[in-house]
Design a protein around this motif. Structure first.
Motif, short mmCIF file in Angstrom:
data_model
loop_
_atom_site.label_atom_id
_atom_site.label_comp_id
_atom_site.label_asym_id
_atom_site.label_seq_id
_atom_site.Cartn_x
_atom_site.Cartn_y
_atom_site.Cartn_z
N ARG A 138 2.28 4.15 7.37
CA ARG A 138 2.75 2.99 6.98
C ARG A 138 2.50 1.93 8.13
N HIS A 192 9.95 6.62 0.68
CA HIS A 192 9.72 5.79 -0.55
C HIS A 192 10.71 4.59 -0.84
N LEU A 224 6.08 4.69 -8.87
CA LEU A 224 6.63 5.16 -7.68
C LEU A 224 7.99 5.65 -8.08
N THR A 264 2.81 -0.98 -4.65
CA THR A 264 3.40 -0.75 -3.55
C THR A 264 2.71 -0.31 -2.49
N CYS A 283 2.16 2.45 -1.56
CA CYS A 283 1.30 3.63 -1.83
C CYS A 283 0.21 3.03 -3.00
N SER A 284 -0.98 3.05 -2.41
CA SER A 284 -1.98 2.46 -3.15
C SER A 284 -2.23 3.06 -4.61
N ASP A 285 -1.75 4.16 -4.87
CA ASP A 285 -2.12 4.67 -6.14
C ASP A 285 -1.01 4.47 -7.02
N TRP A 286 0.18 3.85 -6.80
CA TRP A 286 1.23 3.59 -7.67
C TRP A 286 1.85 2.15 -7.58
N HIS A 313 7.59 8.87 -10.01
CA HIS A 313 7.52 10.08 -8.98
C HIS A 313 8.58 10.62 -8.31
N ASP A 363 8.84 1.68 0.69
CA ASP A 363 7.88 1.51 -0.21
C ASP A 363 8.44 0.64 -1.29
N VAL A 367 -0.17 12.05 3.85
CA VAL A 367 0.04 10.86 4.47
C VAL A 367 -1.18 10.22 5.09
N ASP A 369 10.81 12.30 1.48
CA ASP A 369 10.25 11.62 0.49
C ASP A 369 11.07 10.28 -0.09
#
Length: 189
Positions: A187, A126, A42, A32, A34-37, A45, A129, A165, A122
């Protein structure tokens, strides 16, 4: 944000819901923005956020909730886990008197209206995302974009300072409101 925060929250949850429904069985591991997920992380989360919403909006504390929502909340049926958690969270936000309460957040006692604004943003951001990750419709409801931008304008520097962010990318001249909002949240549309 406009007075009816509960309605804005519900509508942002619906935006995310539309994207969850678009996730194909073979797309849960896709990356996604969101580089960590990945997609599954996601969605997990947001299920996590939804699960916390209920006890916090009902006056519970972080200590009382403890770690019961840590880990994988999606199980074998991610879409069902999402649907159940989102229905419960929306009901908690819409409960009589919910928005007049003070909620116990990690940042300290917070007016419920502010917490719901955070949840609204959020879910909305998302949703984009998730749409980007799975190739679903990326257009967000323009009224929600405007409401989120109005709320976030005074919060952006704080969110960036605490690392919530990413850096704000450049936006082209004449960029639409959604592109500008996404940039505020780090983003690139």
């Amino acid at each position: 944000m406009p007075a009816d925060q509960a309605a804005l929250h519900r509508r942002a949850v619906e935006e995310f819901d539309a994207r969850v429904r678009a996730v194909g069985d073979d797309q849960w591991e896709l990356p996604t923005p969101c580089s960590d997920w990945n997609v599954r992380q996601l969605v997990n989360h947001l299920v996590y956020e939804n699960r916390w919403t209920v006890p916090l909006m009902e006056g519970g504390t972080i200590a009382e909730v403890g770690d019961r929502y840590e880990g994988d909340l999606l199980g074998d049926d991610p879409k069902a886990a999402w649907a159940e958690s989102s229905t419960e969270a929306v009901a908690a936000v819409q409960a009589d008197g919910a928005l007049e309460r003070i909620v116990d957040l990690s940042s300290g006692p917070t007016p419920a209206g502010e917490y719901v604004s955070q949840l609204f943003a959020d879910h909305l951001i998302h949703a984009w995302d998730l749409a980007r990750a799975v190739g679903a419709d990326e257009r967000l409801d323009p009224e929600l974009v405007d409401a989120c931008a109005a709320w976030f304008a005074s919060m952006e520097d704080t969110y960036r300072a605490i690392g919530a962010v990413g850096e704000r990318p450049e936006t082209p001249p004449g960029a639409d409101a959604q592109t500008v909002l996404l940039a505020a949240f780090g983003r690139t549309a």
